[in-house]
Design an enzyme around this catalytic site. Structure first.
Site, PDB file in Angstrom:
ATOM      1  CG  ASN A   1       4.358  -4.437   2.399  1.00  0.00           C
ATOM      2  OD1 ASN A   1       4.066  -3.174   2.729  1.00  0.00           O
ATOM      3  ND2 ASN A   1       3.678  -5.286   2.373  1.00  0.00           N
TER       4      ASN A   1
ATOM      5  CG  HIS B   1      -1.517  -0.392   1.107  1.00  0.00           C
ATOM      6  ND1 HIS B   1      -2.177  -2.119   1.587  1.00  0.00           N
ATOM      7  CD2 HIS B   1      -3.260  -0.621   1.243  1.00  0.00           C
ATOM      8  CE1 HIS B   1      -3.462  -3.183   0.705  1.00  0.00           C
ATOM      9  NE2 HIS B   1      -4.137  -1.835   0.961  1.00  0.00           N
TER      10      HIS B   1
END
Length: 326
Positions: free
Chosen positions: A202, A170
């Site tokens: 991440n 994201h």
């Protein structure tokens, strides 16, 4: 009689050609306007919303360029601008090959890079109230999905990520948009994703940075953050610098070498403070302090080809990366 018939035939042909030409021009303009209208239904913010988000870098809203001219009489200037606009419409009769595609979702805005299939930037605004958990919001109901508003030629697909070894990372974090189910679901559009190393990045250090940004709402009444990818050069064995990055999947989704966040916090007394971070898209020691990744904001601007918060004069910033500035 033959001459009369010939003249009539020529006149008829000219009339037909003129009609076809005008019809084609009108059809082209109509199609262009329809396509522009469709794009803007999802891509452009209203003037009111732009004013409510200071410094929002809305590249991509320009529909035509007109050169600056010296001060002249209103009549002359109006005439020249009209002439220039007419010429631009003639040159671009069948549409622009592309402008940066700005997409406005319910709770964030992004500019999509159709060539790399990854956003140029994603812009968010937080307050403590907007980050409150809503018990009716369920992240497990969210699904990664392509954004159908992007032309099929330029979309990334879930199949591009499958077996690539990269996470669908994201840019606007799902954890930033838990106030409403639709808001969090929209963060799962693939336009908001970029290939990110999973373990060590991440799921770890990048996640720490996202949490840090959310915590800033306990210090500032408003927090604005711009997030995006970088493709930075690296010096190789022959002494020359190259920009090299991997692409994944059938759609050749670019794997950024680095990611950035540029943050502005507004204090209760109207002061602005800025922080800027760049992290390499590689496993990072989770014990490394976030301050290790702070960089001068202008270094990101130069690398990304963007200007961040350019409506806030730099001399209006009271701090940059935690340091007071004169």
């Amino acid at each position: 009689m033959k001459n009369v018939k010939s003249i009539r035939k020529i006149a008829f042909n000219l009339t037909a050609l003129t009609s076809v030409g005008l019809g084609g021009w009108c059809l082209g303009k109509y199609s262009e306007q329809r396509r522009y209208s469709r794009d803007n239904e999802t891509s452009l913010l209203s003037a009111t919303r732009i004013r409510n988000m200071p410094g929002l870098p809305l590249f991509g809203t320009v529909s035509a360029a007109t050169p600056l001219t010296p001060a002249e009489s209103n009549y002359d200037m109006g005439s020249k601008m009209s002439s220039t606009a007419t010429r631009v419409s003639q040159i671009m009769k069948f549409g622009f090959p592309g402008l940066d595609h700005v997409r406005s979702y319910e709770d964030f805005v992004l500019s999509y890079d159709r060539r790399n299939r990854v956003a140029h930037w994603v812009f968010e605004h937080f307050t403590k109230e907007r980050l409150q958990n809503n018990n009716e919001v369920d992240r497990s109901k969210c699904e990664f999905k392509p954004d159908q508003s992007i032309h099929p030629f330029f979309r990334s697909e879930n199949s591009d990520y499958k077996g690539s070894g990269y996470d669908r990372g994201h840019l606007a974090a799902a954890g930033n948009h838990k106030v409403d189910q639709k808001h969090i679901e929209q963060t799962f559009f693939l336009t908001n994703m970029a290939p990110q190393v999973g373990k060590g990045f991440n799921r770890d250090s990048w996640n720490r940075l996202e949490k840090y940004v959310r915590k800033l709402t306990s210090i500032y009444k408003d927090v604005y953050v711009c997030t995006g990818p970088l493709y930075l050069p690296k010096r190789e064995a022959n002494g020359k610098k190259y920009v090299r990055y991997e692409v994944i999947g059938a759609n050749h989704v670019a794997v950024p070498t680095h990611f950035y966040k540029v943050i502005v916090g507004e204090t209760s007394d109207g002061k602005y403070e800025m922080e800027a971070f760049v992290m390499p898209n590689t496993p990072i020691d989770d014990n490394a302090p976030l301050t290790n990744f702070q960089v001068p904001p202008d270094s990101i601007e130069r690398a990304a080809g963007l200007l961040f918060f350019d409506k806030i004069a730099r001399n209006k910033l009271s701090k940059v990366n935690g340091k007071n500035i004169g």
